[in-house]
Design a protein around this motif. Sequence first.
Motif, PDB file in Angstrom:
ATOM      1  N   UNK A 192      11.788  -0.086  -9.027  1.00  0.00           N
ATOM      2  CA  UNK A 192      12.261   1.263  -8.706  1.00  0.00           C
ATOM      3  C   UNK A 192      11.972   1.630  -7.261  1.00  0.00           C
ATOM      4  N   UNK A 193      11.866   0.608  -6.396  1.00  0.00           N
ATOM      5  CA  UNK A 193      11.471   0.868  -5.004  1.00  0.00           C
ATOM      6  C   UNK A 193      12.659   0.835  -4.038  1.00  0.00           C
ATOM      7  N   UNK A 194      13.878   0.816  -4.590  1.00  0.00           N
ATOM      8  CA  UNK A 194      15.048   0.761  -3.718  1.00  0.00           C
ATOM      9  C   UNK A 194      15.342   2.078  -3.024  1.00  0.00           C
ATOM     10  N   UNK A 195      14.832   3.189  -3.597  1.00  0.00           N
ATOM     11  CA  UNK A 195      15.029   4.505  -2.967  1.00  0.00           C
ATOM     12  C   UNK A 195      13.683   5.057  -2.519  1.00  0.00           C
ATOM     13  N   UNK A 196      13.635   5.627  -1.345  1.00  0.00           N
ATOM     14  CA  UNK A 196      12.439   6.291  -0.817  1.00  0.00           C
ATOM     15  C   UNK A 196      11.246   5.334  -0.756  1.00  0.00           C
ATOM     16  N   UNK A 197      11.541   4.052  -0.503  1.00  0.00           N
ATOM     17  CA  UNK A 197      10.493   3.062  -0.299  1.00  0.00           C
ATOM     18  C   UNK A 197      10.354   2.841   1.192  1.00  0.00           C
ATOM     19  N   UNK A 198      11.196   1.947   1.715  1.00  0.00           N
ATOM     20  CA  UNK A 198      11.141   1.675   3.161  1.00  0.00           C
ATOM     21  C   UNK A 198      11.311   2.955   3.975  1.00  0.00           C
ATOM     22  N   UNK A 199      12.210   3.825   3.512  1.00  0.00           N
ATOM     23  CA  UNK A 199      12.514   5.039   4.288  1.00  0.00           C
ATOM     24  C   UNK A 199      11.293   5.915   4.525  1.00  0.00           C
ATOM     25  N   UNK A 200      10.338   5.876   3.628  1.00  0.00           N
ATOM     26  CA  UNK A 200       9.128   6.693   3.786  1.00  0.00           C
ATOM     27  C   UNK A 200       7.935   5.844   4.231  1.00  0.00           C
ATOM     28  N   UNK A 201       8.208   4.613   4.630  1.00  0.00           N
ATOM     29  CA  UNK A 201       7.114   3.723   5.040  1.00  0.00           C
ATOM     30  C   UNK A 201       6.572   4.145   6.401  1.00  0.00           C
ATOM     31  N   UNK A 205       0.838  -1.195   0.000  1.00  0.00           N
ATOM     32  CA  UNK A 205       0.000   0.000   0.000  1.00  0.00           C
ATOM     33  C   UNK A 205       0.873   1.244   0.000  1.00  0.00           C
ATOM     34  N   UNK A 206       0.210   2.396   0.053  1.00  0.00           N
ATOM     35  CA  UNK A 206       0.944   3.657   0.171  1.00  0.00           C
ATOM     36  C   UNK A 206       1.841   3.668   1.417  1.00  0.00           C
ATOM     37  N   UNK A 207       1.537   2.833   2.385  1.00  0.00           N
ATOM     38  CA  UNK A 207       2.364   2.754   3.592  1.00  0.00           C
ATOM     39  C   UNK A 207       3.749   2.181   3.283  1.00  0.00           C
ATOM     40  N   UNK A 208       3.864   1.407   2.224  1.00  0.00           N
ATOM     41  CA  UNK A 208       5.170   0.830   1.865  1.00  0.00           C
ATOM     42  C   UNK A 208       5.831   1.572   0.709  1.00  0.00           C
ATOM     43  N   UNK A 209       5.018   2.182  -0.144  1.00  0.00           N
ATOM     44  CA  UNK A 209       5.580   2.975  -1.244  1.00  0.00           C
ATOM     45  C   UNK A 209       4.677   4.202  -1.415  1.00  0.00           C
ATOM     46  N   UNK A 210       5.141   5.286  -0.818  1.00  0.00           N
ATOM     47  CA  UNK A 210       4.332   6.506  -0.774  1.00  0.00           C
ATOM     48  C   UNK A 210       4.434   7.327  -2.057  1.00  0.00           C
ATOM     49  N   UNK A 211       5.428   7.066  -2.870  1.00  0.00           N
ATOM     50  CA  UNK A 211       5.731   7.944  -4.006  1.00  0.00           C
ATOM     51  C   UNK A 211       4.552   8.145  -4.969  1.00  0.00           C
ATOM     52  N   UNK A 212       3.830   7.086  -5.350  1.00  0.00           N
ATOM     53  CA  UNK A 212       2.701   7.331  -6.259  1.00  0.00           C
ATOM     54  C   UNK A 212       1.649   8.249  -5.625  1.00  0.00           C
ATOM     55  N   UNK A 213       1.333   8.031  -4.344  1.00  0.00           N
ATOM     56  CA  UNK A 213       0.304   8.853  -3.696  1.00  0.00           C
ATOM     57  C   UNK A 213       0.783  10.285  -3.504  1.00  0.00           C
ATOM     58  N   UNK A 214       2.060  10.439  -3.145  1.00  0.00           N
ATOM     59  CA  UNK A 214       2.549  11.777  -2.789  1.00  0.00           C
ATOM     60  C   UNK A 214       2.963  12.610  -3.997  1.00  0.00           C
ATOM     61  N   UNK A 215       3.575  11.954  -4.980  1.00  0.00           N
ATOM     62  CA  UNK A 215       4.101  12.732  -6.120  1.00  0.00           C
ATOM     63  C   UNK A 215       3.467  12.323  -7.438  1.00  0.00           C
TER      64      UNK A 215
END
Length: 422
Positions: free
Chosen positions: A370-379, A308-318
């Motif tokens: 493409x989830x190696x950057x800003x994935x877990x870190x923004x979870x 979910x957005x909890x694990x990969x926020x990038x689509x929801x945020x940007x």
Amino acid sequence: MTLGSFAYEGGILCAGGVPLAPLAERYGTPLYVYDFDAIAARYEAFSRALGDQPHRICYAVKANSNLALLARLARLGSGFDIVSGGELARVLAAGGDPAKIVFSGVGKSTAELKAALDANIGCFNVESEPELWRLAALAEAAGVEAPVSLRVNPDVDPKTHPYISTGLKDNKFGLAVDQAAALYPRLAAHPGLRPVGIDFHIGSQLTTLEPFIDALRRVLALVDQLEADGLTLSHIDVGGGLGVRYDDEAPPSAAAYAAGLKGALQGRPQTLVLEPGRWLVAESGALLTTVEYEKHHEGKRFLIVDAAMTELLRPALYDAWHPIVPLTEPAADAEGTPADVVGPVCESSDVLGRDRPLAVGEGDGLAILGAGAYGFGMASNYNTRNRPAEVLLEAGQAHLVRRRERYEDQFALESLALPGGE
Ligand code: LLP
């Protein structure tokens, strides 16, 4: 499409030759997988591209701060760009060399400044005058000299998403060129401070070279002016921001980026410091997920997955686009009706990808690339979801480098605090 080190081999999605479906089976989904060999290869390629230009790569820890990754980058000789006391603690715990740490960020607290002074870090990237004098007082009280770089805001449009642009004059980041010019002689005269460098960072996911070069030229004009006034800096820090390919972007290669920077430097002897985050790790990581339900609603198809957005926020945020591919290669002619890939979180923005023609259904595995950057870190733990496990692949071996959270982990810091209770 596949990306970076993720590719089908014999119909099975693999990373660095390791099949991903068995990892999803063994560790469960959602699951982050990182291919460290690919990250190491990128680190080496970046360093090679800089060639004989004296340089230091300071990996931007915020992109992915897993300790196993930091420890391996430290062994390759990487320095680190940190933005908090927490990141400082991570780098030290991972065996990073404090002398190769640069500390960025607009709001460093007294406690964070003290911790970094105690650790003897390589440079404080100072972003405001009040921060400078606070650091000066702390260093003087401790009887040390803080190594300082001023972050200059060169007022260049990076032409990226507004949320990740940082070098325009109305951003909160850095000091105007004139302000920095006036501050250098004052800080040089202070017993608690030692001017060592100058830095900028204009934004993230830049896909053209010009903004980097424009910014560097503006900063070099100041470096030259300071030098004419007798103040020599030993390094020039150009920040991070080099973009990667998620879809059809065509960012400059590391070689083109390095050549552009070196061209602008025109043989100046200063050490070039770079703070790449995304470029080193994004394409070498994926978030594995499983389809829970396929739902048809008002003529629309949804694939409801366990990430979910909890694990990969990038689509929801940007509104970011990430490739989403099945763990088992679909037949060449198999194309599903376009579906929105959505998570279970109670937010309409919990969408991981829109209109994806995926020929998969309930129980099938997917990889969000493409989830190696800003994935877990923004979870986050929103909806009391446990943050996933992280697996690092190295030389064909899978290492569990963070176990999946348990509900007890989440409750551990809370207390019922009922009146009259224990
Ligand atoms: N240096 C500084 C001072 C930074 O603020 C950043 C990123 C970097 C280096 C590394 O930038 P990179 O090479 O990774 O582009 N969460 C956003 C990205 C925010 C970047 C913030 N600063 C995203 O997922 O796109």
